[in-house]
Every structure is written in structure tokens, then in C-alpha cells.
Enzyme design. Structure first.
Site, PDB file in Angstrom:
ATOM      1  N   CYS A 149      -0.906   0.207   3.285  1.00  0.00           N
ATOM      2  CA  CYS A 149      -2.504   0.150   3.746  1.00  0.00           C
ATOM      3  C   CYS A 149      -1.944  -1.266   5.039  1.00  0.00           C
ATOM      4  CB  CYS A 149      -2.981  -0.136   3.181  1.00  0.00           C
ATOM      5  SG  CYS A 149      -3.888   1.782   2.601  1.00  0.00           S
ATOM      6  N   HIS A 150      -1.065  -1.996   3.919  1.00  0.00           N
ATOM      7  CA  HIS A 150      -0.874  -3.426   4.753  1.00  0.00           C
ATOM      8  C   HIS A 150       0.555  -4.040   4.358  1.00  0.00           C
ATOM      9  CE1 HIS A 150      -5.733  -2.685   3.404  1.00  0.00           C
ATOM     10  NE2 HIS A 150      -5.224  -3.115   5.446  1.00  0.00           N
ATOM     11  N   GLY A 151       1.009  -3.002   3.428  1.00  0.00           N
ATOM     12  CA  GLY A 151       2.715  -3.270   2.820  1.00  0.00           C
ATOM     13  C   GLY A 151       3.143  -4.524   1.887  1.00  0.00           C
TER      14      GLY A 151
END
Lengths: 185, 427, 258
Positions: A149-151
Site C-alpha cells: 500500500c505505501h511501501g
């Protein structure tokens, strides 16, 4: 009001006031109790019900898990990652210096038996399920898990190394009932 | 209009922008009420409180209930067994519905006895009849939700009545059902409407109270307020009295909820609904029994429906059917007898409704149904013309001087020569 | 005055009559079940845990072969006095369906405390097929689902007759019972003396077996009964005192008017 002797007048008025105060106090007190007694069950009905509480812990048979293999089980509606770590994974987790960790925790403090890593599989950033438990999943740069999703990257102890997640993947309450059975929750 | 609270700046600030404090003062504290109201006047506030109890318990139940035919019965048992205090919420809601009807029926009969429906309170009375209709709709749909045998079959029988309407009946009932029989679409929409109707009810209650406050309450003597000496401020007198009534009502409710929770219900509703098995006797809840008796008294299907609806709708025109110039039955010795006979008639109709329509129940039901309408359409109009009423007292304060002004049947006291102390109590 | 008294009497009669009303009368010639003594039915009533456990044993060994108990989970047995370990031991003797597994197949596994009692038949049709067309109803709520359910249940269990009375036509596969509506019941007599050997050594007479299993089913229908009555007592006493207090205050306030 009719005329009475001054002393008895005063006495009866005082008695009157005490009785009135008592009544107001008693009624007010009982009213407060009644209000709480009514509101409290209303609030409690929103608590988890008995059937939900019955599923608040789950037993998992781990005998079939090979070294280097991971499974995902459902617990309290969330995924739980159970990984049987290789020696290499354990060593690399133990080799990490605490200064390199944004949420400093020793690997030894995150497992009861070094071989078995048990984590709640929910990214501590905004709640997505990190990849890394299935064969072929990307595991991120640290050999653990990677949240698409956001690394966020997690290591072989499930600790956050790179990315926006503020905390390590949480370790649920669990116990080994015997060599092959664990109880989560 | 200043209140003792107005010494606080905050109160002044708020009140200047939204006059809630002044409004509360005018309508709840200083509001002039006749000084001679008896305990039969408690039942309006009791009805309001039952509405609140039903809404609160209902909203809680709705958090745990599933309105689908495969899950409704099970989710109700889940509430009874697994939800904390779930059994209490369910029994409060089910018995609360009965309690609601008890207080409302007494409230209505108070109206009958004391002529509360007469001018200038006709619209107040109409709002009440609308409330009764909404209550009946809510209760009917609510009973379907647990999806027991009686839930299903009562729904089937009553919705089928709609098909009696000429020409559009069949189409209408299919539209109502959302299908070709009572099934999941019906249950779902009944849940939605059951949640909605009580809030519409709140709106009508607001209109009911607005109309009431405009012309003020009736009283046991049935004579209008003529001066401030006839009234006392609502608070503390009637707030205190209403609290007593509330305590008694809650005591009765608690007896049912905790010790007789299924006394007023039907045991077969603890069996899951089965569209292929009809129970031997389909009966509605007790508060619908008189109307059920009227429905079955008429052999024709449409006629039965019309009679049933008419039995309540006739209340709309009651203010004009009762031609008497005198309001209260205290001063109407003949009407008083007919009041009691009418009450007995309603009770017998209820008893008939509870029993299967066979044997002597049929003829008794028919006689009582005819009498019901005769009371409204023949007796009341004639009584007004021919009854010799007792002389009315000069005013409320004169009549109640020296007495607390409660209790049935006592006529006005002879006027006292000494003037009473000021009508307004302490405030 | 007289008319008023008549009306009040009529309404009281109606209220009392309604209590057992509509479906209250014995249907089709069956006798009214006699009153039987129960420990839990009074204002201060509580369940006897020993009776409940014996009743549970009767249910397990006799009734469960045909009747389901859908609303009772093994964890509920804690309320009738079993420990967590005992419950686990009871549960594992049953198998419940779970799955699908990784191959997509459903499988059977030993039951856990959080599972519900598995039903003896997969669905009503299977139940009917195995019972000559009759459906053995679920028993969780049976005591609430029948008028005067508790006495009725006990009466049925003890009310069988080997031979129907003279002149009574008993249909094929049916059994004569004094208390079942129509006097013919598809269920053969389930209980008889020593049908079960009680774990606690109580003598298993027919009356004892019927009594214990009825109490057990009263519990399955109303597990909240004890809490309900205890809470009720506290609530009623509180309201009574509070109302009396409020009444005294009301009188004092109103006394000012004269």
C-alpha cells in the site's frame, strides 16, 4: 399560618427543614442510582457478545509447517502470520543493531521459541495486509514482509525497517499448549 | 420570560440566541394546568415515556438483529443468549409494547369519560387518533420481525386483507409484499418501516402537545379555565405527580419483564416461521383483539376490513357525534352508564377476538360489534339531545376549594365564602 | 357504580383468561397436563445444577439421536456447572463440519467449546425420512414453544399408554399418549426406567428421567432465568421504595396548596 409558641415553632421548622432535606437527598440519590442502573446495561449491550468472545482465542496445529514455511490463520477477524524460520532468518534478525530500528525491539523479545515467529499480519501504518507469507510473494528488502500500500518493509523478525509504518508488526498473546499446538489470544 | 437560571450569563447568552430556557420555562415549569387534575391525567406523560423506552430499546435491538428470513429468528435468539443484557432489551421492548398500549387505551378512555375530545380540542383528539394508527402499524410490523410462526401467519392474514379492496386489491397486496406471499422482501421493508414509524410518531406527538398547550388541558369537571385561580404551575405540582405515576408504571412493567415475560405473548412464536404449516389458531397480540373480533364479525371479507378500520376511524368524528354541551361524565349521569357499558363491550370484543370464531363466540362478537357502532352513531347523538345533565360548578377553584380535587365520581363542592389563597403555587 | 364494578371484573377476567388464551385449551381430546413441582418456577426460583447435569445426560444419551439442540453451544454448559476441561472433553466427542480446506473440500473435525451442538440430521427432510415422515423438532426452545410447556413436556414423557383405550383408532406407526394433541404421537416412548445410568448415581426412575430432562430443556429455553429473577427482585424493591419516596414528596409539595 397559625400562631404557636416561638420555641416549638422554631423547632418544628428546623425538623421540617431536616425532613425536607432528607427527602430531597434521598430522592436525588436514588434518582442518580436509577439513572446509572438504566444507562449502564444500555452501554454494555454494545460489548462483544458471548459468541464473539468465545472466538477470541483460537488454537492452531503447527505440526505440518516445514522450516522456512509460513501459514496465515484468522484470529479475531484479522490475519495472523505463523512462520517457521530458517536458521539464517533467525541469525540475520539477531544480528541487527538496535540503533538501526525505528521501533527498537530485540528479536529475542518478540518470540518465545526462536524458530516460531507469530505476528498479526496487519501493517501498523494504515492497516493493509503485508505480502510475504505466500510462496512467490515479494518480501521486501529485509527478507521479511513488504506492504504494497505505501511501501513499508519488515525484516525477518517482523520489525519495521523502511517505510511509513510507525511500529513493528505486533505480536499477539499466545502460548504453546504443547510441541505442536499453539493457542493465540 | 426570565427563569431563576437567568442569573447565569451563559444561560442569558444561549437564551438570547435560541430561547430553550425561556421555552422550557413557559411550557414545562410555569405552564398553567388545572388544579383539579386526577391521576387519570398521568397517562399522557406515561405514554410519552413508553415511546422513549421503545425507541431506546429498539435502537439497541437493531444493533444486533438481522432482518433476513434466514437470520431473523436466529439473531433474535442471539440477542436473548449472547448479547450482554440482550434478554432484558428484548423483553423490555416486547412487554413495553403492551405497556404502551395499556397506557394509551386508558388515556383514550379518560378522554371518552371527561369529554376531552370536545371543542376546542378536536384537532388535539385527531392527532391522538393518528398516533393510535401509527402505534398499531409499528406494533404490527414489529411483531413480524422475530419471524416466528405467529409473526409470519399474522402478517399473512392481515396483509391479505388488503386484497379485499375492489379492483386494485390484488395489485396492492403484491406491491405490499414485494412478492407473491409474505417473504424476505416483506420482512426487510417491515424492518425499515418499523424503525421509521416511531419517529413519525414523535412528530405527531409534538403536534399533539402543541395543540394541547394552545388550549390547555381539560379537567375532571369539564369546565374551562376561567382565571389564574383555577390553575397551578405544571412544575413542581404535576412534575412531582407524574413521577409517582411513572414509578407505578415501571413497577408493573418490571413485574412482566422479569417474572412474566411471555405471559402476554404467543408460545408458537418461539417456533421458526414455516410457510407450509399453518398454526391451528392465528391470534394477534392482545391489544389488537377487539379489532380482530370486529373484523371476523362481518361475514363479508371487504365488509370486515371496512368495519375494522371504521371502528377506529369513527373516532375522528366523535367530537360531532357527541352532541352534548356538557363535557365531563361527572355531570352526565346517563352517559356515565353508557360509558361503562361501552368499556365492557370493548373488553368482551377482546375476549371474543382471543377465541376461535365458532359456537356462541360468533353471535356474541356480532352483537358487540353492532353495539360498538350503535354507541357512537345512535346513543351519543341522542344523549346529547335528551340527557338531563347535572348543574355545572361555577369555576374550577370554587369547586375544589378545601379538597385536593382528585378521585372519581365526586361532584363539585359547594362554593366557599372565603376567597382561596392565590392560585399560583410557589415557584 | 355497579356498571363500573362489572366492567372491572370483566377486564380482570379477560386478563386472566388471556394468559392461557387462544391456544391455551387442550386440543383434540388430549388431557390438560397436571401441575408438577419445579424448583425454578417461583419468584425466587433457581436451577438445581445436579438436575441440569442429569438432564443433560438424558438428552445426550436418549434425545440427541433424533432431536437437535441448535441454540446451545458447548461453552454454554459452563452455566450448568461443567468446568472448562470437562466441556472440552464433552465437545471433542462430537464432530462438526468445517472447511473448505486448501483443496476446497469440506471436512469433519472434533468440536470445540465455541461450536454448537451438531444436529443429528442434515436438514428437516433427512430427519423426516429417518422418522417415518415425522419431524423431531429442535428442543432448544421447546419449553417456551408450547403452552404450559414445562408441565406439558413432563406429561408427554410420562403419559404414554401401551394400548390405546377401547374404540380408539391408532394409526400405523403412531403411539398413544394421554397429553399429546389428538392423543397420537409419532415418537415412540423415549424414556423408561433405567434408560440411562446416571453419572451421579441417582435412581433413574421414569419420573426422575422425565423430570431432569424437562428441567434441562427449561434451561436451554431460558438460560437467563436466574439472572432475570435476581435482577427483577432488586429492581422491584428499588422501584417500590423510590416510588414511595416520590409519593411522600408529592404529598408535601401539594400540601402547600391548602
Amino acid at each position: 399560618m397559625t400562631d404557636t409558641a416561638p420555641e416549638s415553632d422554631q423547632a418544628s421548622e428546623q425538623g421540617e427543614e431536616t425532613r425536607r432535606d432528607f427527602l430531597i437527598l434521598a430522592a436525588g440519590g436514588m434518582g442518580a442510582i436509577a439513572t446509572i442502573a438504566v444507562v449502564w446495561p444500555l452501554i454494555e449491550t454494545m460489548n462483544p457478545s458471548a459468541d464473539v468472545l468465545a472466538l477470541s482465542s483460537t488454537e492452531v496445529d503447527i505440526s505440518a509447517i516445514e522450516v522456512g514455511q509460513s501459514i496465515t490463520v484468522k484470529w479475531r477477524g484479522k490475519p495472523v502470520f505463523i512462520r517457521r524460520r530458517t536458521q539464517q532468518e533467525i541469525d540475520s534478525a539477531r544480528a541487527v543493531s538496535l540503533d538501526d530500528l525505528s521501533d527498537a525491539e530485540k528479536d529475542e523479545d518478540r518470540v518465545q521459541k526462536a524458530e516460531w515467529l507469530i505476528l498479526v499480519g496487519v501493517c501498523t501504518h494504515l492497516g493493509c495486509i503485508p505480502l510475504g507469507n505466500k510462496i512467490g510473494d515479494p518480501r521486501g528488502d529485509f527478507g521479511g514482509w513488504f506492504c504494497p500500500c505505501h511501501g513499508s518493509h519488515y525484516d525477518t523478525s517482523g520489525r519495521i525497517r523502511v517505510g511509513p509504518a510507525p511500529a513493528n508488526l505486533s505480536v499477539p498473546e499466545y502460548q504453546f499448549l504443547d510441541e505442536t499446538l499453539i493457542k493465540i489470544g | 420570560m426570565t427563569t431563576p437560571l437567568h442569573r447565569y450569563k451563559v444561560v442569558q447568552w444561549i437564551d438570547y440566541r435560541l430561547p430553550i430556557f425561556s421555552w422550557a420555562n413557559e411550557h414545562l415549569i410555569e405552564y398553567p394546568a388545572p388544579r383539579n387534575l386526577n391521576y387519570w391525567w398521568n397517562f399522557g406523560s406515561l405514554a410519552g415515556i413508553m415511546l422513549v423506552i421503545q425507541i431506546v430499546t429498539g435502537v439497541i435491538l437493531a444493533m444486533h438483529y438481522t432482518p433476513h428470513v434466514d437470520h431473523a429468528f436466529n439473531s433474535t435468539e442471539h440477542i436473548m443468549r449472547d448479547v450482554e443484557w440482550g434478554w432484558l432489551m428484548r423483553y423490555l421492548h416486547a412487554n413495553g409494547a403492551s405497556m404502551f398500549f395499556v397506557v394509551v387505551y386508558i388515556h383514550i378512555f379518560r378522554g371518552f369519560y371527561y369529554g376531552s375530545y370536545k371543542s376546542p380540542r378536536e384537532i388535539l383528539w385527531w392527532m391522538g387518533v393518528v398516533i393510535l394508527f401509527l402505534m398499531m402499524g409499528s406494533a404490527f410490523m414489529g411483531y413480524v420481525l422475530p419471524w416466528g410462526q405467529m409473526s409470519f401467519w399474522a402478517a399473512t392474514v392481515i396483509t391479505n386483507l388488503v386484497s379485499a379492496i375492489p379492483w386494485i386489491g390484488e395489485t396492492l397486496v403484491t406491491w405490499l409484499w414485494g412478492g407473491f406471499s409474505v417473504d424476505n422482501p416483506t420482512l426487510n421493508r417491515f424492518f425499515s418501516l418499523h424503525y421509521l414509524l416511531p419517529f413519525l410518531l414523535c412528530g405527531v406527538v409534538f403536534l399533539h402537545l402543541w395543540a394541547l398547550h394552545h388550549r390547555k388541558s381539560n379537567n375532571p369537571l369539564g369546565i374551562e379555565i376561567k382565571s389564574p385561580k383555577d390553575t397551578i404551575p405544571f412544575s413542581p405540582y404535576y412534575t412531582a405527580k407524574d413521577m409517582v405515576g411513572l414509578g407505578v408504571m415501571l413497577f408493573v412493567l418490571a413485574i412482566f419483564v422479569f417474572y412474566l415475560p411471555n405471559f402476554l405473548g404467543e408460545s408458537i412464536n418461539y417456533i421458526k416461521a414455516d410457510p407450509l404449516v399453518t398454526p391451528p389458531h392465528i391470534v394477534p397480540e392482545w391489544y389488537f383483539l377487539p379489532y380482530y373480533a370486529i373484523l371476523r364479525a362481518v361475514p363479508d371479507k371487504l365488509g370486515g376490513v371496512v368495519a375494522m378500520v371504521a371502528s377506529i376511524a369513527i373516532l375522528f368524528v366523535l367530537p360531532w357525534l357527541d352532541t352534548s354541551k356538557v363535557r365531563s361524565a361527572r355531570f352526565r349521569p346517563i352517559y356515565r352508564q353508557f360509558f361503562w357499558i361501552f368499556l365492557a363491550d370493548c373488553i368482551v370484543l377482546g375476549w371474543v377476538g382471543a377465541n376461535p370464531p365458532e359456537g356462541s363466540f360468533i353471535i356474541i362478537g356480532q352483537v358487540c360489534t353492532v353495539y360498538y357502532f350503535v354507541h357512537f352513531l345512535i346513543i351519543l347523538p341522542l344523549l346529547g339531545k335528551f340527557e338531563r345533565t347535572k348543574p355545572l360548578p361555577e369555576s374550577i377553584h370554587q369547586a375544589v376549594l378545601g379538597k385536593k380535587g382528585d378521585g372519581f365520581g365526586s361532584g363539585g363542592a359547594p362554593p366557599d365564602s372565603a376567597a382561596p389563597p392565590g392560585g399560583r403555587g410557589s415557584s | 357504580m355497579r356498571a363500573r364494578l362489572i366492567a372491572i371484573a370483566a377486564s380482570l377476567g379477560l386478563a386472566l383468561g388471556l394468559g392461557g388464551a387462544s391456544t391455551g385449551y387442550a386440543a383434540g381430546g388430549a388431557k390438560e397436563p397436571p401441575d408438577h413441582e419445579w424448583k425454578h418456577t417461583g419468584v425466587f426460583g433457581t436451577f438445581d445444577r445436579a438436575e441440569l447435569q442429569r438432564g443433560f445426560q438424558v438428552f445426550q444419551e436418549v434425545c440427541a439421536s433424533c432431536h437437535s439442540l441448535d441454540y446451545i453451544a458447548f461453552r454454554n454448559l459452563a452455566e450448568i456447572g461443567f468446568t472448562e476441561d470437562q466441556i472440552k472433553a464433552i465437545a471433542v466427542e462430537y464432530e462438526v463440519e468445517d472447511g473448505p480446506d486448501n483443496e476446497g473440500e469440506m471436512f469433519m473435525r472434533p468440536a470445540k467449546p465455541s461450536d454448537y451442538f451438531p444436529a443429528p440430521f442434515a436438514n428437516p427432510q433427512a430427519a423426516r425420512a429417518s422418522n417415518g415422515g415425522a419431524y423431531p423438532p429442535d428442543l432448544s426452545l421447546i419449553v417456551k414453544a408450547r403452552n404450559n410447556g414445562l408441565d406439558y413436556l413432563y406429561a408427554i414423557l410420562t403419559g404414554y399408554e401401551e394400548e390405546p383405550p377401547d374404540g380408539f383408532e391408532l394409526a400405523e406407526g403412531m403411539n398413544y399418549n394421554h397429553y399429546f394433541p389428538g392423543n397420537q404421537i409419532a415418537m415412540p416412548e423415549p424414556l423408561y426406567e433405567e434408560a440411562v445410568e446416571y453419572a451421579d448415581g441417582t435412581e433413574p426412575t421414569l419420573e426422575q428421567l422425565a423430570h431432569d430432562v424437562s428441567v434441562f430443556l427449561a434451561w436451554t429455553a431460558e438460560p437467563e432465568l436466574e439472572v432475570r429473577k435476581q435482577t427483577g427482585l432488586k429492581v422491584l424493591i428499588f422501584i417500590a421504595i423510590f416510588t414511595a419516596l416520590l409519593y411522600i414528596i408529592k404529598r408535601r409539595i401539594w400540601a402547600k396548596l391548602h
